[in-house]
Motif scaffolding. Structure first.
Motif, PDB file in Angstrom:
ATOM      1  N   ASP A  50       0.861  -1.190   0.000  1.00  0.00           N
ATOM      2  CA  ASP A  50       0.000   0.000   0.000  1.00  0.00           C
ATOM      3  C   ASP A  50       0.895   1.236   0.000  1.00  0.00           C
ATOM      4  OD1 ASP A  50      -1.866   1.988   0.389  1.00  0.00           O
ATOM      5  OD2 ASP A  50      -2.486   1.318   2.378  1.00  0.00           O
ATOM      6  N   LYS A  53       0.506   4.363   2.243  1.00  0.00           N
ATOM      7  CA  LYS A  53      -0.415   4.013   3.342  1.00  0.00           C
ATOM      8  C   LYS A  53      -1.786   4.666   3.157  1.00  0.00           C
ATOM      9  CE  LYS A  53       3.444   3.589   6.580  1.00  0.00           C
ATOM     10  NZ  LYS A  53       4.041   4.088   7.835  1.00  0.00           N
ATOM     11  N   ARG A  54      -2.312   4.559   1.953  1.00  0.00           N
ATOM     12  CA  ARG A  54      -3.592   5.193   1.648  1.00  0.00           C
ATOM     13  C   ARG A  54      -4.802   4.358   2.060  1.00  0.00           C
ATOM     14  NH1 ARG A  54      -0.283   8.888   0.952  1.00  0.00           N
ATOM     15  NH2 ARG A  54      -0.462  10.438  -0.725  1.00  0.00           N
ATOM     16  N   VAL A  55      -4.604   3.060   2.282  1.00  0.00           N
ATOM     17  CA  VAL A  55      -5.724   2.136   2.539  1.00  0.00           C
ATOM     18  C   VAL A  55      -6.816   2.376   1.480  1.00  0.00           C
ATOM     19  CG1 VAL A  55      -7.239   1.118   4.287  1.00  0.00           C
ATOM     20  CG2 VAL A  55      -5.172   2.342   5.000  1.00  0.00           C
TER      21      VAL A  55
END
Length: 199
Positions: A50, A53-55
């Motif tokens: 990811d 770290k954007r989910v």
């Protein structure tokens, strides 16, 4: 001795990964995972690359009476799209949502982002689907990742599933108890796919 134990653990892990099979939705029945087991599976599924770290994903659970309601909505949309669709096509679509005790819609969140390309975030969401299949099998369930027109039809996605305009359905993952052991199928030869780059 430690090296031998490590090798054995590695082989068990690879065997588990190599044993993954898709179980056709029509072969999935109750019971499905309970709440604790589902959350454990999702904890595995979200361990994907990811960038930033954007989910860039979320889940929709379709279970219980929601299964028949979604099947009805999908059939209504199918009849708008394909007025001449036959009974077999309609039945296949209906059972896609009514036979498995649980279906998870995996949704890619693709809001504007100046740093992380959309393609990378979409790929991250797709990885979630694969890990979800692996986690389901590890917990003793069968699973199948499906797309088809419901994954691309904006009136269905936004009007029925409630997706935002900047969201996409990567697929639905049907999960349940397999009625039959899924057969192995021919897999590609990795050696035939491997080439060396030379400057």
């Amino acid at each position: 001795m430690a090296t031998s134990r490590k090798h054995a653990a590695t082989m068990l892990t690879l065997q588990a990964l190599d044993s993954r099979r898709s179980v056709p939705t029509r072969q999935l029945t109750s019971p499905g995972p309970d709440e604790a087991t589902l959350l454990r599976m999702l904890r595995t599924a979200v361990r994907v690359p990811d960038h930033g770290k954007r989910v860039p994903f979320r889940f929709l659970r379709i279970a219980g009476t929601a299964r028949a309601a979604l099947a009805d909505a999908a059939l209504a949309r199918l009849r708008q799209r394909e007025p001449d669709a036959g009974a077999a096509v309609e039945e296949k679509l209906r059972t896609r949502f009514t036979l498995p005790p649980l279906t998870l819609a995996v949704i890619a969140r693709l809001e504007p982002d100046t740093k992380i390309p959309e393609a990378e975030r979409r790929a991250s969401a797709a990885c979630v689907c694969l890990l979800l299949l692996q986690a389901a099998q590890a917990e003793g369930f069968g699973a199948q990742w499906l797309t088809g027109w419901p994954a691309y039809d904006r009136p269905f996605l936004e009007g029925t599933l409630g997706l935002a305009p900047d969201e996409e359905l990567v697929g639905t993952v049907a999960i349940g108890t397999p009625q039959l052991a899924a057969p192995e199928r021919e897999r590609p030869d990795p050696a035939a796919l491997l080439a060396d780059w030379h400057p």
